[in-house]
Design an enzyme around this catalytic site. Structure first.
Site, short mmCIF file in Angstrom:
data_model
loop_
_atom_site.label_atom_id
_atom_site.label_comp_id
_atom_site.label_asym_id
_atom_site.label_seq_id
_atom_site.Cartn_x
_atom_site.Cartn_y
_atom_site.Cartn_z
N ASN A 157 0.88 -1.17 0.00
CA ASN A 157 0.00 0.00 0.00
C ASN A 157 0.92 1.22 0.00
OD1 ASN A 157 -1.73 2.08 0.59
ND2 ASN A 157 -2.83 0.99 2.23
N LYS A 185 3.18 1.04 3.27
CA LYS A 185 2.76 0.01 4.22
C LYS A 185 2.85 -1.34 3.51
CE LYS A 185 -0.45 3.12 6.49
NZ LYS A 185 -1.84 3.58 6.49
N GLY A 229 -7.98 11.21 5.71
CA GLY A 229 -9.03 11.32 4.71
C GLY A 229 -10.30 10.80 5.37
N HIS A 285 -15.88 6.43 7.78
CA HIS A 285 -14.42 6.29 7.87
C HIS A 285 -13.84 7.68 8.15
CE1 HIS A 285 -10.46 4.51 6.37
NE2 HIS A 285 -10.21 5.78 6.64
N LEU A 286 -13.35 7.87 9.38
CA LEU A 286 -12.82 9.18 9.76
C LEU A 286 -11.33 9.05 10.07
CD1 LEU A 286 -15.67 10.26 12.22
CD2 LEU A 286 -15.49 10.76 9.78
N ARG A 344 -8.16 18.50 3.80
CA ARG A 344 -9.06 18.71 2.66
C ARG A 344 -10.37 19.34 3.12
NH1 ARG A 344 -8.65 12.65 0.59
NH2 ARG A 344 -6.76 12.41 1.83
N GLU A 365 -7.53 -2.53 5.55
CA GLU A 365 -7.41 -2.41 4.09
C GLU A 365 -6.42 -3.44 3.53
OE1 GLU A 365 -6.93 1.87 4.51
OE2 GLU A 365 -8.31 2.10 2.84
N ILE A 391 -9.84 8.57 13.74
CA ILE A 391 -10.75 9.37 14.58
C ILE A 391 -11.96 8.53 14.98
CG2 ILE A 391 -12.17 11.46 14.66
CD1 ILE A 391 -10.20 12.61 12.49
N GLY A 392 -12.53 7.83 14.02
CA GLY A 392 -13.70 6.99 14.29
C GLY A 392 -13.42 5.91 15.32
N GLU A 393 -12.19 5.37 15.27
CA GLU A 393 -11.84 4.28 16.20
C GLU A 393 -11.50 4.81 17.60
OE1 GLU A 393 -8.51 2.42 14.22
OE2 GLU A 393 -9.72 2.16 12.42
N HIS A 452 -11.98 5.03 -0.62
CA HIS A 452 -12.04 4.27 0.63
C HIS A 452 -12.88 3.00 0.48
CE1 HIS A 452 -11.24 7.97 3.43
NE2 HIS A 452 -10.12 7.31 3.19
N ARG A 509 -2.60 -1.61 -3.65
CA ARG A 509 -3.73 -0.68 -3.56
C ARG A 509 -3.57 0.35 -4.67
NH1 ARG A 509 -4.50 4.16 0.72
NH2 ARG A 509 -6.57 4.78 0.04
N ASP A 526 -4.31 17.48 12.78
CA ASP A 526 -4.37 16.29 13.64
C ASP A 526 -5.49 16.44 14.66
OD1 ASP A 526 -3.72 14.45 15.85
OD2 ASP A 526 -1.92 14.08 14.65
P1 ADP Z 1 -5.08 7.85 7.51
O1 ADP Z 1 -6.32 8.34 6.83
O2 ADP Z 1 -3.85 8.63 7.10
O3 ADP Z 1 -4.90 6.36 7.51
P2 ADP Z 1 -5.74 7.52 10.33
O4 ADP Z 1 -6.89 6.63 10.03
O5 ADP Z 1 -4.55 6.98 11.01
O6 ADP Z 1 -5.28 8.31 9.03
O7 ADP Z 1 -6.33 8.73 11.21
C1 ADP Z 1 -5.55 9.80 11.60
C2 ADP Z 1 -6.42 10.75 12.41
O8 ADP Z 1 -6.89 10.05 13.57
C3 ADP Z 1 -5.65 11.95 12.90
O9 ADP Z 1 -6.46 13.12 12.78
C4 ADP Z 1 -5.47 11.62 14.37
O10 ADP Z 1 -5.37 12.79 15.16
C5 ADP Z 1 -6.75 10.90 14.68
N1 ADP Z 1 -6.65 10.17 15.96
C6 ADP Z 1 -5.88 9.11 16.27
N2 ADP Z 1 -6.03 8.79 17.59
C7 ADP Z 1 -6.94 9.67 18.09
C8 ADP Z 1 -7.53 9.87 19.39
N3 ADP Z 1 -7.21 9.09 20.42
N4 ADP Z 1 -8.42 10.86 19.54
C9 ADP Z 1 -8.74 11.67 18.50
N5 ADP Z 1 -8.23 11.53 17.27
C10 ADP Z 1 -7.34 10.55 17.06
#
Ligand code: ADP
Length: 600
Positions: free
Chosen positions: A7, A14, A206, A202-203, A235, A381, A325-327, A174, A86, A276
């Site tokens: 990827n 990755k 992107g 998916h947060l 974005r 992914e 962010i979602g996780e 995505h 990917r 971030d």
């Molecule tokens: P990518 O789309 O590059 O794969 P990720 O899925 O790793 O990115 O998501 C990165 C985002 O997740 C960043 O904005 C990061 O700040 C946020 N994030 C990671 N851990 C936390 C957390 N504990 N609380 C809030 N946001 C988080």
């Protein structure tokens, strides 16, 4: 089967190695390379239960890629069966995962204007892998492919025809992530994907939302490029395209400058200075107004999309959160979900706060009694790319036997109550001709369908009576009636539109109007011979060389006494230019990919 997954993004690489054995997939090696600066980069390798991190002397992604064989040799990792890549943009051309040859690589290259940041980086990895592992199949897995099922009403921009003809349309991204988390959610809920309406959220850096209606993506928030939709790290997401004119006139900005800013200087970064979410949340908590507003905008836009997609699907069974962010951000999940109680979604705040995603868990965090489930899970992914790669390889198997195809004209199945209302209490329909499926027959009686636009006369009635009335028409019939019915499996009638049935004795306004999803009836004996199982989704080629078509998403229904036969409707038959009896052949490559929708 051992699959190497690469990827390769614009700033990070990755790598994963997966052992695939039927439905089992195990990741045995994992590496990440990023922060390429001044001739070095950061790396992290996980192998054999051990993890190793630090910085490596690789100036760029190509150097890191070229170093992989030595690292695999050092860890005594044996030969691979294929490499899965990917590829972000597959355009219109690539709708399924594909084994690459030189011509296809050129075609992907020609899509670069649609994904200038992503596709060149992805292709670099393909080129290097072809050099490093010559002769090994290289498979492309496209971010756009899962959204190939989005209907034109979701993919078409209302812009001049010449632009649309030049390829301007919505694609969505995505896809691998949305497909995986929807599957994972269905597994957690314990119901087949084909019975669920899911919004996948998916947060990450992107971010996008996807409406997955019974296993199929029907709309997604990213468009022609990954800028459209949600607020992201850098974005903008949705903006008024009028801003191009305003910025050009007001600041004399060139199109390239505006585009660059929408891609790299907007989103959380534009609103707060940081892309971030952790930083933004910390600053908001310490009272910084810009960060507080950014969080509100981020959550509000996401909530709007969830509501919109629930409307697009006519209901909602589950919301799935994934991405960094979602996780990880319980507070963001809560902000997004608060306010969705009106559609039956209520969060359990304790569960939301204590999410543990270890061991590929997919915990449910809705409150007791919430009609809509809320699930959190890590996206995977790389794993999906490995599985799709294995499936694309399996697609090289020889073609299978043919299957008879029958064309179903419009018809009605009536309940006892409906027969009473239309033909008089206690009336018994007259069996006029037996159908090929054992025990089923056409009635001598006919009836009329009526919708706001018009009537269709002399519609066939099929017996025996059923528990619920079901009316099966074609899309063309839908236009004649002025009603837009959904494509459904037989018996899945919840939320279907109402149509008027006109009989000799009375009229009946009833729901149950559908376009029947194409399907293949078969029995256990034939299913075993053809390698089919109940609920499987296959692709079938029907028709001649000139006008023949592959019909995707064809559901297998195994019944103890069923006759093996594929059923399509008159629109489908006309499209493939076939008459009322024909033969179809299973397309093994495509079949396997389609199966992955339900069982990735
Ligand atoms: P990518 O789309 O590059 O794969 P990720 O899925 O790793 O990115 O998501 C990165 C985002 O997740 C960043 O904005 C990061 O700040 C946020 N994030 C990671 N851990 C936390 C957390 N504990 N609380 C809030 N946001 C988080």
């Amino acid at each position: 089967m051992r699959i190497l997954v690469i990827n390769c993004g614009s700033s990070s690489l990755k790598v994963g190695i997966f052992e695939i054995d039927g439905p089992q997939a195990t990741e045995t090696f994992k590496a990440t390379y990023d922060r390429f600066e001044q001739g070095r980069c950061s790396y992290k390798i996980v192998y054999g239960g051990k993890s190793d991190a630090g910085d490596a002397p690789y100036a760029d992604i190509s150097t890191a890629l070229m170093a992989l064989p030595a690292i695999f040799a050092e860890h005594e990792i044996g030969a691979f069966n294929a490499v899965g890549h990917r590829i972000v943009h597959g355009g219109e051309r690539f709708r399924i995962s594909t084994i690459l040859d030189a011509k296809m690589i050129d075609t992907i290259e020609s899509l670069t204007p649609l994904a200038p940041l992503h596709n060149p980086a992805n292709l670099l990895a393909v080129r290097i892998a072809t050099e490093v592992w010559p002769g090994l199949p290289q498979v492309a897995v496209f971010d756009t492919a899962f959204h190939a099922t989005n209907p034109p009403r979701a993919t078409t921009y209302a812009v001049p025809k010449a632009w649309r003809e030049a390829g301007l349309r919505r694609f969505g991204f995505h896809g691998t992530s949305h497909k995986y988390v929807a599957f994972r959610a269905a597994e957690e809920i314990g119901e087949p994907l084909r019975d669920l309406r899911i919004v996948s959220v998916h947060l990450g850096n992107g971010a996008s939302v996807c409406a997955i209606n019974r296993g199929e993506s029907i709309d997604t928030s990213m468009g022609m490029t990954p800028i459209e939709g949600l607020v992201m790290g850098t974005r903008s997401g949705d903006v008024d395209p009028g801003l191009f004119g305003f910025l050009a006139r007001q600041f004399g900005l060139a199109i390239g400058q505006i585009e660059h800013a929408l891609y790299n200087e907007s989103g959380l970064k534009g609103l707060t200075g940081s892309s971030d979410m952790r930083t933004v949340e910390d600053r908001a908590a310490s009272g910084e107004a810009d960060s507080q507003l950014a969080i509100e905008i981020f959550a509000y836009r996401t909530r709007k999309y969830i509501g919109a997609y629930a409307a697009a699907m006519g209901g909602l069974d589950a919301v799935v959160f994934t991405g960094g962010i979602g996780e990880n951000s319980a507070s963001m999940r809560r902000r997004i979900c608060d306010g969705l109680e009106f559609m039956g979604l209520r969060l359990d705040h304790d569960r939301n706060q204590s999410v543990d995603l270890g061991g590929h868990a997919a915990p449910q965090i809705q409150a007791y009694g919430s009609r809509v489930r809320v699930i959190v899970t890590e996206t995977a992914e790389q794993l999906m790319i490995a599985r799709e790669t294995a499936v694309a390889l399996a697609g090289k198997a020889p073609a299978m036997d043919t299957i008879p195809v029958a064309v179903s004209a419009r018809h009605v199945h009536l309940s006892r109550g409906a027969v009473d209302a239309l033909f008089g209490a206690g009336y018994q329909l007259t069996q006029s001709a037996p159908l090929r499926q054992p025990g089923q027959w056409a009635a001598a009686e006919r009836l009329t369908l009526e919708g706001p636009k018009g009537q269709i006369d002399r519609v066939a009635i099929l017996g025996p009576e059923r528990k619920r009335t079901q009316i099966e028409i074609s899309r063309t019939d839908g236009f004649a009636l002025g009603i837009d019915p959904p494509v459904r499996d037989s018996g899945k009638l919840e939320g279907t539109p109402i149509v008027r049935l006109i009989g000799p004795v009375g009229n009946l306004d009833t729901d149950g109007l559908i376009i029947a999803a194409r399907h293949i009836h078969t029995n256990p004996h034939d299913a075993a011979r053809l390698g089919l199982t109940d609920g499987m989704i296959v692709d079938v080629h029907i028709g001649d060389e000139e006008r023949g078509l592959v019909f995707g998403k064809t559901m297998i229904r195994v019944g103890p006494d069923s006759l093996t036969e594929m059923h399509i409707d008159t629109d489908e038959a006309n499209a493939a230019d076939i008459r009322f009896q024909a033969e179809g052949s299973l397309v093994p490559g495509l079949r396997a990919v389609a199966v992955a929708t339900d069982e990735p």
